[in-house]
Design a protein around this motif. Structure first.
Motif, mmCIF file in Angstrom:
data_model
loop_
_atom_site.group_PDB
_atom_site.id
_atom_site.type_symbol
_atom_site.label_atom_id
_atom_site.label_comp_id
_atom_site.label_asym_id
_atom_site.label_seq_id
_atom_site.Cartn_x
_atom_site.Cartn_y
_atom_site.Cartn_z
ATOM 1 N N GLY A 125 -3.558 -6.180 8.945
ATOM 2 C CA GLY A 125 -4.331 -4.985 9.217
ATOM 3 C C GLY A 125 -3.455 -3.781 9.468
ATOM 4 O O GLY A 125 -2.214 -3.845 9.446
ATOM 5 N N ILE A 144 -7.861 -1.541 11.959
ATOM 6 C CA ILE A 144 -8.797 -2.032 10.953
ATOM 7 C C ILE A 144 -8.105 -3.125 10.148
ATOM 8 O O ILE A 144 -6.867 -3.160 10.037
ATOM 9 C CB ILE A 144 -9.281 -0.902 10.014
ATOM 10 C CG1 ILE A 144 -8.086 -0.266 9.277
ATOM 11 C CG2 ILE A 144 -10.070 0.155 10.767
ATOM 12 C CD1 ILE A 144 -8.496 0.723 8.203
ATOM 13 N N SER A 145 -8.908 -4.017 9.590
ATOM 14 C CA SER A 145 -8.369 -5.105 8.762
ATOM 15 C C SER A 145 -8.706 -4.927 7.286
ATOM 16 O O SER A 145 -8.292 -5.756 6.463
ATOM 17 C CB SER A 145 -8.918 -6.453 9.250
ATOM 18 O OG SER A 145 -10.338 -6.454 9.211
ATOM 19 N N ASP A 146 -9.451 -3.857 6.940
ATOM 20 C CA ASP A 146 -9.787 -3.638 5.526
ATOM 21 C C ASP A 146 -8.560 -3.266 4.706
ATOM 22 O O ASP A 146 -8.482 -3.583 3.501
ATOM 23 C CB ASP A 146 -10.849 -2.530 5.408
ATOM 24 C CG ASP A 146 -12.153 -2.915 6.090
ATOM 25 O OD1 ASP A 146 -12.382 -4.131 6.256
ATOM 26 O OD2 ASP A 146 -12.922 -2.017 6.468
ATOM 27 N N TYR A 151 -4.108 -7.421 1.605
ATOM 28 C CA TYR A 151 -5.044 -6.805 0.670
ATOM 29 C C TYR A 151 -4.307 -6.159 -0.506
ATOM 30 O O TYR A 151 -4.728 -6.275 -1.677
ATOM 31 C CB TYR A 151 -5.883 -5.761 1.405
ATOM 32 C CG TYR A 151 -6.767 -4.947 0.498
ATOM 33 C CD1 TYR A 151 -7.883 -5.518 -0.107
ATOM 34 C CD2 TYR A 151 -6.482 -3.604 0.242
ATOM 35 C CE1 TYR A 151 -8.699 -4.763 -0.950
ATOM 36 C CE2 TYR A 151 -7.287 -2.845 -0.584
ATOM 37 C CZ TYR A 151 -8.388 -3.430 -1.181
ATOM 38 O OH TYR A 151 -9.190 -2.700 -2.016
#
Length: 452
Positions: A125, A144-146, A151
């Motif tokens: 994150g 945030i981890s988005d 990712y």
């Protein structure tokens, strides 16, 4: 010679930083560290860190101070619990932002920076903090981890599979191996314009232009989040410090500087900056000792200056027999009070219903005394005044007849001592009798008086 130890606990990696030469705490050069990285699952990060600290302290007893960074309060509690299970107490916990600011002071010129924004992009994150660069007060901290390193790696993997050069892995192990290959390609792009890495599934081919096109949308979103956090903190920043493995991507520094409009600081080896900053903060823990209780003072050796209320002897305990007698006396008094209260209530009810004079007259008749007429003033009639009282008395005796006299009862009554009066009652033997007042009957409008 004493040494220090700094530990950063990440989502998938625990890093330990130790100085390459001994020295007192607080005087360690920022780039003379030996850094050790330990990879493990995210659920075991705190336990792995505690095991690594215990092994390091056992191998190097000269370590005088240990500092551990934490991201949130739940993580700090987990680290304390893991250290307590291993009976380790000589350590201190500091927030990650505080360790980052101290590392920035040791490696950069921070004289003109009063408020610093810390952009930490890790594998799990993104954490953005706004902190006072001089007092280490954290104004705002959000995560945030988005947007994360994992990712970004997944974007590269999907792009390589879509190009047709890489076959989709058939099992989780092959997928994890491909993710590691994409991560290595991403890190190599920080120093070159193109990367070609062979694998069992095919060739991973990635250029700087393709990589930035894949990353642009996510990085711009992270820059906008950083700007929003600074606005919510209500403290303008003079610089942005970029940490974590994602700090090696040159695109991040350019987008942050263009979006926020302040200089961006990217230290060398940004993924180990927190561990080295923790080592710079390492100080021996101050263990508080339990206070020693003062020695008891003998009763006979009081100082003359002591107030009398402090030296007064304690009252002796009463014997059990005295307490029992006191309880028995209270019980008898409670019974007497209850009996008197009941009689008063019954008498009040009788007087309210108009039966009080009748009951009193009946008691007077049984004792041989003269009956008391129910009414004080007789009704006017044609008979002379000499016969009016007798008529009223006869009517009263007809209305309330005396009960039959039992001979045996009469003898007992005759033998008993004379009564004290119709309104006198002895409730408790040995106590004075209770005298109830005689009240006139209640005459309601529209109803004849009692006895008529």
């Amino acid at each position: 010679m004493s040494s220090v130890l700094g530990i950063s606990v990440g989502a998938g990696t625990v890093r330990l930083a130790r100085p390459q030469h001994g020295g007192p705490p607080g005087s360690v050069p920022p780039y003379s560290f030996e850094v050790q990285s330990i990879s493990m699952p995210e659920q075991q990060a705190e336990e792995t860190a505690a095991d690594a600290i215990a092994a390091t302290l056992a191998a190097s007893p000269e370590t005088a101070a240990t500092t551990i960074t934490f991201r949130s309060e739940p993580q700090a509690r987990a680290v304390r619990a893991a250290m307590a299970r291993r009976q380790l107490t000589n350590y201190q916990l500091v927030p990650e932002a505080v360790a980052a600011v101290h590392f920035a002071h040791a490696t950069s010129d921070m004289r003109d920076v009063s408020t610093l924004a810390v952009y930490d992009l890790g594998s799990s994150g993104l954490t953005v903090s706004v902190i006072n660069a001089r007092t280490s007060d954290v104004y705002q901290c959000e995560r945030i981890s988005d947007i994360s390193g994992d990712y970004l790696d997944s974007l590269i993997r999907e792009q390589q599979i879509a190009s047709g050069r890489i076959a989709h892995p058939a099992d989780p192990a092959g997928l994890a191996a491909l993710d590691g290959l994409c991560r290595a390609a991403k890190e190599q792009l920080s120093n070159s314009n193109a990367v070609a890495l062979p694998s069992e599934q095919g060739l991973v081919l990635l250029t700087q232009e393709n990589f930035e096109a894949l990353m642009m949308l996510a990085i711009e979103s992270s820059a906008r989040m950083t700007r929003d956090v600074i606005i919510r903190a209500q403290h303008p920043v003079q610089a942005v410090l970029v940490l974590g493995g994602g700090a090696r991507i040159p695109l991040i520094a350019r987008v942050l500087e263009r979006t926020i409009g302040v200089p961006v600081i990217v230290p060398a080896e940004p993924e180990t900056a927190l561990a080295r900053g923790a080592a710079l903060l390492a100080r021996p823990a101050q263990v508080q000792q339990a206070p020693v209780a003062p020695a008891p003072i003998p009763m006979g050796d009081h100082d003359d200056a002591t107030p009398a209320w402090l030296t007064a002897p304690a009252r002796g305990r009463r014997p059990l027999s005295a307490l029992a007698n006191r309880a028995h006396s209270r019980r008898e008094l409670n019974v007497a009070v209850l009996t008197v209260s009941s009689l008063v209530v019954v008498a009040a009810i009788g007087l309210g219903l108009g039966y009080g004079p009748e009951v009193l007259e009946r008691g007077s008749s049984s004792d041989g005394s003269q009956a008391v007429p129910a009414t004080t003033a007789p009704r006017p009639s044609a008979v002379g005044p000499s016969t009016a009282p007798s008529a009223t008395t006869e009517a009263q005796h007809e209305t309330v007849a005396a009960p039959p006299v039992n001979p045996r009862r009469a003898e007992e009554t005759t033998a008993a001592p004379p009564s004290q009066g119709p309104n006198t009652f002895t409730v408790v033997p040995g106590l004075p009798p209770v005298v109830l007042p005689t009240l006139p009957p209640v005459v309601l409008p529209g109803f004849p008086p009692a006895g008529q």
